[in-house]
Design a protein around this motif. Structure first.
Motif, PDB file in Angstrom:
ATOM      1  N   GLU A   1      -6.391   9.568  -7.181  1.00 23.45           N
ATOM      2  CA  GLU A   1      -6.487   8.340  -6.377  1.00 23.45           C
ATOM      3  C   GLU A   1      -5.713   8.440  -5.073  1.00 23.45           C
ATOM      4  OE1 GLU A   1      -4.805   5.508  -9.036  1.00 23.45           O
ATOM      5  OE2 GLU A   1      -6.640   5.240 -10.183  1.00 23.45           O
ATOM      6  N   LEU A   2      -5.017   9.532  -4.861  1.00 24.08           N
ATOM      7  CA  LEU A   2      -4.111   9.657  -3.724  1.00 24.08           C
ATOM      8  C   LEU A   2      -4.839   9.570  -2.375  1.00 24.08           C
ATOM      9  CD1 LEU A   2      -1.178   9.947  -3.027  1.00 24.08           C
ATOM     10  CD2 LEU A   2      -1.439  12.427  -3.095  1.00 24.08           C
ATOM     11  N   ASP A   3      -5.964  10.213  -2.231  1.00 30.65           N
ATOM     12  CA  ASP A   3      -6.698  10.175  -0.959  1.00 30.65           C
ATOM     13  C   ASP A   3      -7.154   8.744  -0.626  1.00 30.65           C
ATOM     14  OD1 ASP A   3      -6.391  12.872  -0.497  1.00 30.65           O
ATOM     15  OD2 ASP A   3      -8.312  13.416  -1.428  1.00 30.65           O
TER      16      ASP A   3
ATOM     17  N   PHE B   1       0.819  -1.208   0.000  1.00 26.96           N
ATOM     18  CA  PHE B   1       0.000   0.000   0.000  1.00 26.96           C
ATOM     19  C   PHE B   1       0.856   1.263   0.000  1.00 26.96           C
ATOM     20  CE2 PHE B   1      -3.406  -2.920   1.205  1.00 26.96           C
ATOM     21  CZ  PHE B   1      -4.409  -2.468   0.344  1.00 26.96           C
ATOM     22  N   ARG B   2       2.022   1.207   0.652  1.00 26.27           N
ATOM     23  CA  ARG B   2       2.935   2.351   0.609  1.00 26.27           C
ATOM     24  C   ARG B   2       3.416   2.595  -0.820  1.00 26.27           C
ATOM     25  NH1 ARG B   2       7.889   3.836   0.351  1.00 26.27           N
ATOM     26  NH2 ARG B   2       8.748   1.762   0.124  1.00 26.27           N
ATOM     27  N   THR B   3       3.720   1.523  -1.535  1.00 24.74           N
ATOM     28  CA  THR B   3       4.132   1.632  -2.934  1.00 24.74           C
ATOM     29  C   THR B   3       2.982   2.169  -3.782  1.00 24.74           C
ATOM     30  OG1 THR B   3       5.624  -0.236  -2.634  1.00 24.74           O
ATOM     31  CG2 THR B   3       5.070   0.347  -4.891  1.00 24.74           C
ATOM     32  N   ARG B   4       1.790   1.729  -3.478  1.00 23.88           N
ATOM     33  CA  ARG B   4       0.627   2.216  -4.219  1.00 23.88           C
ATOM     34  C   ARG B   4       0.440   3.724  -4.025  1.00 23.88           C
ATOM     35  NH1 ARG B   4      -5.519   1.247  -3.540  1.00 23.88           N
ATOM     36  NH2 ARG B   4      -6.185   1.692  -5.660  1.00 23.88           N
ATOM     37  N   VAL B   5       0.669   4.187  -2.802  1.00 27.72           N
ATOM     38  CA  VAL B   5       0.563   5.630  -2.530  1.00 27.72           C
ATOM     39  C   VAL B   5       1.621   6.388  -3.327  1.00 27.72           C
ATOM     40  CG1 VAL B   5       0.908   7.402  -0.739  1.00 27.72           C
ATOM     41  CG2 VAL B   5      -0.530   5.411  -0.271  1.00 27.72           C
ATOM     42  N   MET B   6       2.832   5.819  -3.383  1.00 30.73           N
ATOM     43  CA  MET B   6       3.921   6.492  -4.099  1.00 30.73           C
ATOM     44  C   MET B   6       3.600   6.678  -5.581  1.00 30.73           C
ATOM     45  SD  MET B   6       7.334   4.745  -2.374  1.00 30.73           S
ATOM     46  CE  MET B   6       8.120   4.688  -3.927  1.00 30.73           C
TER      47      MET B   6
END
Length: 158
Positions: A60-62, A49-54
Motif C-alpha cells: 500500500e506504500l505507493d 496521510f503522513r502517518t498513514r505512509v509511516m
C-alpha cells in the motif's frame, strides 16, 4: 478543493453592480478570514496521510505516498487562492472608488429627499392644526408610503 474552486469562481465574477462588487469583496474577506482555519485543516490532513505512509503495508506504500502528495497540494492551492484574492482586491481599487463616489452621491440625494420630506411633513402634514381629520388621515397614509420608500432606499444604500 471544491471550496477553492468555488472561491476562485466567485473571485472572477465581474462586479458590474454594487451588489456584485460587495459579493466579490465579501469573498476576498472570507478567504482572508478563513486562512488560519484552513491552515489547521490542511496541516491535519497532511499529518494524517503522513502517518498513514509511516504505517502502510509494503503493498500500500505507493498509494499512500500518492495520497500524501495530493494532500500536500491543498496547502499550495490555498496559498495560490489567498494570493489571487489579494490580487483581485488590488485590481478592484478603481472600481471600489467609482462605486464609493456613486454611493456618496446617492446618499447626498437621499439626505436631500428626506429633508424635503420632513419639511413637507411639518408644513403640510397631518399634524398641522388647520387640517381636518379625514384629510389628515389621508396625508398620514401618504407620508407613511413615502417614509416606507425612504426606508427602502436607506436599506439599499447601506
Amino acid at each position: 478543493m471544491h471550496l477553492c474552486r468555488r472561491f476562485q469562481e466567485e473571485l472572477h465574477k465581474e462586479p458590474n453592480t454594487l451588489e456584485a462588487l460587495k459579493h466579490v469583496l465579501n469573498t476576498v474577506a472570507t478567504i482572508r478570514s478563513e486562512g488560519m482555519t484552513m491552515e489547521l485543516k490542511y496541516s491535519d490532513l497532511e499529518e494524517r496521510f503522513r502517518t498513514r505512509v509511516m504505517y502502510a503495508q509494503p503493498q500500500e506504500l505507493d498509494q499512500a505516498n500518492e495520497q500524501l502528495v495530493h494532500a500536500q497540494q491543498v496547502r499550495l492551492l490555498w496559498a495560490a487562492l489567498a494570493d489571487e484574492a489579494d490580487d483581485v482586491d488590488w485590481r478592484l481599487e478603481d472600481t471600489k472608488k467609482l462605486f464609493s463616489e456613486t454611493t456618496r452621491q446617492q446618499v447626498s440625494e437621499f439626505q436631500e429627499y428626506t429633508s424635503q420630506l420632513w419639511e413637507r411633513f411639518k408644513t403640510t402634514g397631518p399634524g398641522v392644526p388647520t387640517i381636518e381629520l379625514n384629510v389628515g388621515l389621508e396625508l398620514l397614509h401618504q407620508f407613511q408610503v413615502r417614509t416606507g420608500f425612504a426606508a427602502f432606499v436607506s436599506d439599499m444604500l447601506a
